[in-house]
Design a protein around this motif. Structure first.
Motif, mmCIF file in Angstrom:
data_model
loop_
_atom_site.group_PDB
_atom_site.id
_atom_site.type_symbol
_atom_site.label_atom_id
_atom_site.label_comp_id
_atom_site.label_asym_id
_atom_site.label_seq_id
_atom_site.Cartn_x
_atom_site.Cartn_y
_atom_site.Cartn_z
ATOM 1 N N LEU A 340 35.677 -89.099 14.436
ATOM 2 C CA LEU A 340 35.839 -88.272 13.231
ATOM 3 C C LEU A 340 34.509 -87.623 12.858
ATOM 4 O O LEU A 340 33.458 -88.245 12.949
ATOM 5 N N SER A 342 32.957 -84.838 9.633
ATOM 6 C CA SER A 342 33.283 -84.200 8.362
ATOM 7 C C SER A 342 33.204 -82.682 8.484
ATOM 8 O O SER A 342 32.510 -82.147 9.344
ATOM 9 N N CYS A 343 33.935 -82.017 7.588
ATOM 10 C CA CYS A 343 33.915 -80.555 7.549
ATOM 11 C C CYS A 343 33.990 -80.102 6.100
ATOM 12 O O CYS A 343 34.889 -80.526 5.354
ATOM 13 N N ASN A 344 33.056 -79.255 5.683
ATOM 14 C CA ASN A 344 33.040 -78.724 4.321
ATOM 15 C C ASN A 344 33.446 -77.252 4.280
ATOM 16 O O ASN A 344 33.032 -76.501 3.397
ATOM 17 N N SER A 348 29.911 -75.595 5.318
ATOM 18 C CA SER A 348 29.360 -76.487 6.336
ATOM 19 C C SER A 348 28.076 -75.906 6.914
ATOM 20 O O SER A 348 27.877 -74.691 6.952
ATOM 21 N N SER A 359 39.340 -83.324 5.624
ATOM 22 C CA SER A 359 38.123 -83.909 6.172
ATOM 23 C C SER A 359 38.114 -85.389 5.837
ATOM 24 O O SER A 359 38.566 -85.783 4.741
ATOM 25 N N PRO A 360 37.628 -86.275 6.724
ATOM 26 C CA PRO A 360 37.056 -85.989 8.047
ATOM 27 C C PRO A 360 38.125 -85.516 9.038
ATOM 28 O O PRO A 360 39.314 -85.688 8.808
ATOM 29 N N CYS A 371 38.339 -76.185 14.229
ATOM 30 C CA CYS A 371 37.254 -76.549 13.324
ATOM 31 C C CYS A 371 35.892 -76.400 14.002
ATOM 32 O O CYS A 371 35.536 -77.177 14.895
ATOM 33 N N TYR A 374 33.381 -79.493 13.772
ATOM 34 C CA TYR A 374 33.735 -80.619 14.630
ATOM 35 C C TYR A 374 33.167 -80.398 16.029
ATOM 36 O O TYR A 374 32.539 -81.292 16.610
#
Length: 612
Positions: A340, A342-344, A348, A359-360, A371, A374
């Motif tokens: 996993l 994370s993605c903002n 990001s 997210s994650p 993504c 990722y």
């Protein structure tokens, strides 16, 4: 003493006489055996050798549909030493040429720089590729023009105005080709590009010769030895292509009004089902006496219709590359399918995502959602798994491994064991390249080349390579060299990719979700499970390119396709519908979504309008 002197003189005189005899013998040998001028002159007094050109092999598609055949054509040849008392004006009028053309052509024939094989004793080409309408006037009155002859030929004829880049064309051979292959003489024609070039020796056949007997005044008296010494021409071999021509026609139709290309391949065999590039042209315009004029016109066209974008166009693959990134990163141990990150979304860093999503993110969701963060994290975790310090040999070794595994899927090199005429190699950047760019081994690491993680940066691929990548994924780790000749021997050219079969299911699932829940759901074919990946490829010279790749059906895939539409923006808007319609045509034998077909066909991109 006197006798000794006379004895010595006798040896000298004998030696001189012997040398003279040897010189005469050598000169006679040269004249009669080595030099052809005198031999040709002597033989031409008694014989006229007429070359009999073979019919070129026919070309069919995979369903035995005739694509390329032959039609009669004629050359006007001449033997300079036989021309006398010529009524030049009447001759020119009969051939519908002006006197200046006649004068210029004779001068060219006699110019050794332009015609190194010139001899006044042997037939020379005066005019070529004439149709029956061109020689109708002169055919019955050739006896009035001694030294001129009509010679039968054939010209290519095309059943359809499609597949110009695949089929190729015929053109006059160059002097270099004549020097390298004694089959050809000045004025002969051969394949210049496409299939016609690749399979020239198979298609061209073998020439024959007809020997005619002359009388003392040079008049033709009939066949020598009643034709016993004649050699009949042998027709070229026919060729069956892998193309599904109905699919080819549809691909070109869907691309009209757009700049781009389509490649469709059968994954199980590597057989190219369709290969279209637009702008294109009717192959029939490069036949006959208008070839040069039409070729020059195409050459000057700003849309570059002579360029086969399917094999020569090089593009950043964008998000389509993420499918391969997912496989290689798993194989090298940088991630697992459960890893996993994370993605903002657009916030990001250092690599932004194009949209917000959960997210994650798992690998499965990353493929479905495309993504960016990722795959950046997966790329970094992979090539820096053994560190990245300035003196870290392990980092350099790991990067080399990444390059090697990526290239094992057919990227970064031409398909040298195939039969495609012109290809670009694409590019997968090497360690050596980055050392040169950053002036040392210490000047770069994962974050420096982070654009590569999402198929941007220095990575380049052709549509052909991307379609082949889909074949390798559909086959779970191998591909057969893409090819156009439907020949069993081509099926033996199997390439194993350097990723284990166990890593493919999660990528399959993610690509399936693209059609079920993701960006391509509006292009799904009802009742068929499909796998695909949208790509919106950044373009430094204008609007983004639209990319779409995939295969169908999901289980036992029958067709893999890559579509690119230049400067068209989002892949799901332009490229995905083309993919879907082609897959439907091939799998179902017809298009049921006629509204989508009409809309896609009639859509014209701004870049196409601007280029035109």
């Amino acid at each position: 003493m006197i006798n000794d002197t006379l004895q010595n003189r006798r040896y000298v005189i004998g030696g001189i006489m012997t040398a003279v005899v040897i010189l005469y013998i050598l000169r006679l040998f040269s004249i009669q055996i080595i030099e052809t001028k005198y031999k040709n002159g002597a033989e031409s007094n008694a014989f006229l050798r007429k070359t009999q050109f073979p019919s070129r092999g026919l070309i069919y598609d995979r369903n035995h549909k005739l694509l390329v055949y032959n039609k009669p054509a004629y050359d006007i040849t001449l033997i300079v030493r036989e021309i006398h008392d010529l009524d030049t004006l009447a001759f020119c009028k009969a051939l519908k040429i002006d006197k200046q053309f006649f004068i210029n052509r004779i001068a060219e024939i006699k110019d050794y720089r332009k015609n190194p094989s010139y001899s006044s004793y042997t037939p020379q080409l005066f005019m070529t590729q004439l149709g029956i309408e061109d020689i109708a006037t002169i055919q019955q009155s050739m006896y009035k023009y001694p030294g001129f002859y009509i010679q039968n030929r054939t010209l290519r004829e095309y059943a359809y105005p499609n597949a110009a880049h695949v089929l190729g064309s015929i053109g006059e051979v160059s002097q270099k080709r004549i020097e390298n292959d004694d089959y050809y003489k000045t004025g002969d024609y051969a394949g210049r590009d496409g299939i016609e070039y690749t399979y020239e020796e198979q298609l061209r056949g073998e020439k024959g010769v007809e020997i005619l007997l002359r009388d003392a005044k040079g008049r033709i008296k009939g066949k020598y030895e009643n034709g016993k010494e004649d050699v009949s021409p042998k027709a070229g071999e026919n060729l069956t292509l892998t193309l599904d021509f109905q699919l080819q026609i549809l691909a070109e139709k869907l691309l009209q009004g757009k700049i781009g290309s389509v490649v469709a391949i059968e994954p199980e065999t590597g057989e190219i089902l369709a290969m279209a590039s637009n702008p294109t042209f009717n192959p029939g315009i490069l036949v006959g006496r208008q070839r040069s004029k039409n070729y020059n016109s195409l050459l000057k066209d700003p849309t570059k219709p002579l360029m086969n974008r399917a094999t020569q166009g090089q593009y950043s693959p964008g998000s389509a590359f993420k499918t391969l990134q997912a496989l290689v990163c798993q194989q090298m141990g940088g991630i697992t399918e459960h890893t996993l990150f994370s993605c903002n979304g657009p916030e990001s860093s250092p690599v932004k995502c194009t949209h917000h999503h959960g997210s994650p993110v798992s690998l499965l969701s990353a493929v479905e959602q495309s993504c960016n963060p990722y795959f950046w994290n997966a790329f970094r975790a992979t090539i820096e798994k053994n560190g990245y310090g300035p003196k870290n040999i392990n980092f350099r070794t790991t990067y080399d491994e990444w390059v090697d595994r990526v290239k094992s899927f057919g990227l970064g090199e031409k398909f040298k064991d195939g039969d495609l005429y012109e290809q670009s190699r694409g590019y997968i950047p090497t360690q050596k390249f980055y050392n040169k760019v950053y002036r040392s081994e210490k000047g770069w690491r994962a974050i420096t080349i982070r654009s590569n993680s999402i198929g941007q940066g220095e990575i380049m691929a052709t549509p052909l390579q991307m379609a082949n990548l889909m074949c390798a994924i559909a086959n779970e780790g191998h591909y057969i060299t893409p090819h156009l000749n439907k020949c069993d021997s081509m099926l033996k050219k199997i390439h194993q990719c350097k990723v284990d079969k166990k890593y493919f299911p999660v990528v399959f699932e993610g690509m399936w979700r693209v059609f079920e829940y993701g960006t391509a759901r509006s292009s799904k074919i009802p009742g068929i499970d499909m796998c695909g990946k949208t790509g919106t490829v950044q373009n430094s010279h204008g609007k983004d390119h639209a990319f779409f790749v995939g295969f169908a059906p999901r289980v036992h895939p029958k067709i893999a396709i890559a579509v690119i539409v230049e400067n068209a923006g989002f892949g799901n808007t332009f490229a995905a519908p083309i993919f879907s319609l082609l897959a439907e045509q091939y799998l179902k034998g017809k298009i049921t979504r006629t509204e989508l077909e009409e809309k896609t066909t009639n859509t014209v991109t701004n870049s196409y309008v601007q280029e035109r």
